[in-house]
Design an enzyme around this catalytic site. Structure first.
Site, PDB file in Angstrom:
ATOM      1  N   LYS A  90       0.965  -1.151   0.077  1.00  0.00           N
ATOM      2  CA  LYS A  90      -0.037   0.009  -0.068  1.00  0.00           C
ATOM      3  C   LYS A  90       0.912   1.312   0.168  1.00  0.00           C
ATOM      4  O   LYS A  90       1.623   1.370   1.069  1.00  0.00           O
ATOM      5  CB  LYS A  90      -0.724   0.191   1.225  1.00  0.00           C
ATOM      6  CG  LYS A  90      -1.824   1.255   1.332  1.00  0.00           C
ATOM      7  CD  LYS A  90      -3.064   0.871   0.491  1.00  0.00           C
ATOM      8  CE  LYS A  90      -3.850   2.346   0.467  1.00  0.00           C
ATOM      9  NZ  LYS A  90      -3.315   3.033  -0.610  1.00  0.00           N
ATOM     10  N   LYS A 114       5.337   3.347   8.287  1.00  0.00           N
ATOM     11  CA  LYS A 114       4.392   4.251   8.691  1.00  0.00           C
ATOM     12  C   LYS A 114       3.021   3.321   8.553  1.00  0.00           C
ATOM     13  O   LYS A 114       2.143   3.621   9.594  1.00  0.00           O
ATOM     14  CB  LYS A 114       4.272   5.152   7.398  1.00  0.00           C
ATOM     15  CG  LYS A 114       3.273   6.124   7.459  1.00  0.00           C
ATOM     16  CD  LYS A 114       2.838   6.761   6.048  1.00  0.00           C
ATOM     17  CE  LYS A 114       4.045   7.383   5.556  1.00  0.00           C
ATOM     18  NZ  LYS A 114       3.777   8.248   4.318  1.00  0.00           N
ATOM     19  N   LYS A 126       5.171   1.668  -2.904  1.00  0.00           N
ATOM     20  CA  LYS A 126       5.151   2.918  -3.782  1.00  0.00           C
ATOM     21  C   LYS A 126       5.621   3.065  -5.147  1.00  0.00           C
ATOM     22  O   LYS A 126       5.940   1.945  -5.586  1.00  0.00           O
ATOM     23  CB  LYS A 126       6.484   3.840  -3.082  1.00  0.00           C
ATOM     24  CG  LYS A 126       6.210   5.376  -3.243  1.00  0.00           C
ATOM     25  CD  LYS A 126       5.131   5.902  -2.113  1.00  0.00           C
ATOM     26  CE  LYS A 126       4.810   7.440  -2.086  1.00  0.00           C
ATOM     27  NZ  LYS A 126       4.173   7.645  -0.873  1.00  0.00           N
ATOM     28  N   GLY A 165      -2.708   8.152  -4.316  1.00  0.00           N
ATOM     29  CA  GLY A 165      -1.951   9.632  -4.756  1.00  0.00           C
ATOM     30  C   GLY A 165      -0.733   9.705  -4.065  1.00  0.00           C
ATOM     31  O   GLY A 165      -0.439   9.050  -2.824  1.00  0.00           O
ATOM     32  N   ASP A 166       0.090  10.567  -4.354  1.00  0.00           N
ATOM     33  CA  ASP A 166       1.322  11.312  -3.857  1.00  0.00           C
ATOM     34  C   ASP A 166       1.360  12.576  -4.712  1.00  0.00           C
ATOM     35  O   ASP A 166       0.398  12.866  -5.181  1.00  0.00           O
ATOM     36  CB  ASP A 166       2.370  10.518  -3.809  1.00  0.00           C
ATOM     37  CG  ASP A 166       3.359  10.854  -2.795  1.00  0.00           C
ATOM     38  OD1 ASP A 166       3.528  10.528  -1.833  1.00  0.00           O
ATOM     39  OD2 ASP A 166       4.377  11.571  -3.167  1.00  0.00           O
ATOM     40  N   SER A 381      -6.664   6.104   3.879  1.00  0.00           N
ATOM     41  CA  SER A 381      -6.736   4.849   2.883  1.00  0.00           C
ATOM     42  C   SER A 381      -7.144   3.493   3.222  1.00  0.00           C
ATOM     43  O   SER A 381      -7.979   2.993   2.540  1.00  0.00           O
ATOM     44  CB  SER A 381      -5.355   5.160   1.934  1.00  0.00           C
ATOM     45  OG  SER A 381      -5.311   6.159   1.272  1.00  0.00           O
TER      46      SER A 381
HETATM   47  O1  2IT Z   1       2.858   9.143   1.383  1.00  0.00           O
HETATM   48  C1  2IT Z   1       1.814   8.629   1.804  1.00  0.00           C
HETATM   49  O2  2IT Z   1       1.648   8.127   2.764  1.00  0.00           O
HETATM   50  C2  2IT Z   1       0.931   8.815   0.959  1.00  0.00           C
HETATM   51  N1  2IT Z   1       1.103   9.305  -0.376  1.00  0.00           N
HETATM   52  C3  2IT Z   1      -0.096   8.266   0.643  1.00  0.00           C
HETATM   53  C4  2IT Z   1      -0.292   6.870   0.746  1.00  0.00           C
HETATM   54  C5  2IT Z   1      -1.708   6.046   0.472  1.00  0.00           C
HETATM   55  O3  2IT Z   1      -1.941   4.728   0.131  1.00  0.00           O
HETATM   56  O4  2IT Z   1      -2.672   6.473   0.906  1.00  0.00           O
END
Ligand code: 2IT
Length: 449
Positions: A90, A114, A126, A165-166, A381
């Site tokens: 994720k 995280k 990622k 997203g990022d 999320s």
């Molecule tokens: O850095 C992060 O935690 C995000 N870009 C969100 C990642 C997510 O799967 O919601």
């Protein structure tokens, strides 16, 4: 330091000399968890740490798209499925021209711990592309997203890997990505992506969750210090999705963002970004994401070109919320000299390791790490995934309450983990120790691979 930890760090430095951001995050996390590795000699026997710093899988793919003039362009797509020990991979997708394997890998590594901290069953991943969304038409963005998903769809799924997203990827891009996934798979599997629009299974509060969560975490820190958020003045960098959420929630709770920095310089608004100014930020960003000066022109406040607001004295809290390595030694020295007490990281790895160590060493300061502070985004999320798999919809109040609860628990888990190792109120070490623990246990219990 623990000799095994040291040897793994050495190994990563040697193997990944050309991936500086990845080496940086490995050094930061492993240094923090050394006391736990000391207590668990079985980790070395199972070579747990060398396994943990190697992604389970990472791949690139070709993304070809045609612009509005009929010219074809080729970009690199990435997905890093870093660690699946506690749940499906994720993590977000970043579309930005400076995306490299090192950036994707550091983000995937951070994401692993995280996600563990959120307490929800999510592994770390990622991805992204070196595609530059700036100046692209809506049709170009759509074609790029469709091409990206055509290459990626076989390798993701609600129980496999769930992108989001990022930077450079928001609700619009997730919509195009999901449309293409659905078209190719011919199945309603909206749990494959998060950050979706509400009409097709997105969670309320998700767009604001990272910024809101950061403020909820700040409230926990303030409560620990016998202080409250009321009247606090905050300086941030970045006014994207995350920065905006910080501005909005701060205003709601009687605090205010009085400084914010963008690519072209910083704004000082002593009255704070409140009320209709919040709407103006959205408008300004939609028109031109590279310039915040129009805010100063509109509201008659100070704009300092080409500078960041690190070092300003008339604030109570600093929150770097732009991008990685925004705060280096030079900026950290200014921040420490300003006398500000709270340094709350928000962007992923916004501080270089030497600058972070320096700030943590300041007796008058409290430093909170981004992997805890910004975890509210991915936590919501996770809540979106739950709603999708249960085919139900929670109200904004329900999601917000859950988010608040999760941020409280993340702070408390960090406090407890640091205390267990006699480190006092060390939120950086505490977050790493707490996040690492669950992943380590899961990997140890699942056998050697
Ligand atoms: O850095 C992060 O935690 C995000 N870009 C969100 C990642 C997510 O799967 O919601």
């Amino acid at each position: 330091m623990n000799a095994y930890v040291q040897s793994v760090i050495e190994n990563v430095r040697k193997k990944h000399g050309n991936e500086p951001e990845f080496v940086q995050t490995v050094e930061e996390v492993l240094t923090s968890v050394a006391p736990m590795v000391d207590k668990h000699p079985e980790y070395e026997k199972a070579d747990l740490l060398n396994r943990m710093v190697e992604p389970e899988r990472m791949f690139t793919f070709r993304v070809v798209w045609t612009d509005d003039n009929g010219q074809t362009h080729t970009n690199i797509g990435y997905r890093c499925q870093f660690n699946g020990a506690i749940g499906p991979y994720k993590g977000g997708l970043r579309f930005q021209p400076n995306v490299t394997p090192s950036i994707i890998k550091f983000l995937g590594f951070e994401q692993t711990f995280k996600n563990s901290l959120t307490g929800l069953p999510m592994g770390g991943g990622k991805g992204g592309s070196d595609f530059d969304p700036a100046g692209k038409s809506d049709a170009e963005i759509m074609r790029f997203c469709q091409s990206f998903m055509s290459a990626l769809y076989r390798y993701i799924g609600p129980d496999i890997d769930v992108p989001a997203g990022d930077m450079g990827v928001g609700g619009r891009e997730i919509g195009y990505l999901y449309g293409q996934y659905r078209r190719l798979k011919g199945v309603w599997e909206n749990g494959v992506l998060t950050g979706k629009g509400f009409s097709y299974g997105g969670s309320l509060i998700r767009p604001e969750a990272t910024g809101y969560g950061a403020i909820y975490y700040l409230q926990e820190v303030l409560a620990h210090e016998g202080d409250t958020i009321e009247g606090k003045r905050i300086a941030i960098s970045g006014y994207g999705n995350v920065g905006w959420g910080i501005m909005k929630k701060a205003a709601e709770l009687g605090a205010k963002v009085t400084y914010f920095a963008g690519p072209d310089g910083y704004i000082h608004d002593p009255d704070g970004v409140v009320g209709e100014k919040l709407d103006y930020i959205l408008e300004m960003r939609a028109k031109d994401p590279m310039h915040c000066k129009p805010y100063a022109d509109k509201y008659g406040v100070e704009f300092v070109p080409g500078e960041k607001c690190w070092g300003v004295k008339d604030v109570d809290v600093y929150m770097p919320a732009a991008t990685q390595n925004d705060v280096r030694m030079e900026q950290a020295e200014k921040i420490a000299a300003s006398g500000v007490k709270y340094y709350i990281e928000v962007a992923n790895m916004p501080t270089t390791n030497d600058a972070l160590d320096f700030l943590r060493g300041q007796k008058h300061m409290i430093v909170a790490p981004s992997k805890a502070v910004n975890a509210g985004g991915v936590a919501v999320s996770g809540l979106e995934m739950s709603q999708n798999s249960e085919r139900l919809v929670w109200t904004a109040e329900e999601v917000d309450e859950k988010l608040k609860g999760i941020m409280k628990v993340i702070h408390q888990m960090s406090v407890d983990a640091a205390e267990e190792y006699g480190l006092g109120y060390d939120l950086v070490a505490g977050a790493n120790l707490a996040g690492f623990k669950k992943v380590a246990e899961a990997m140890m219990e699942q056998g050697i691979f």
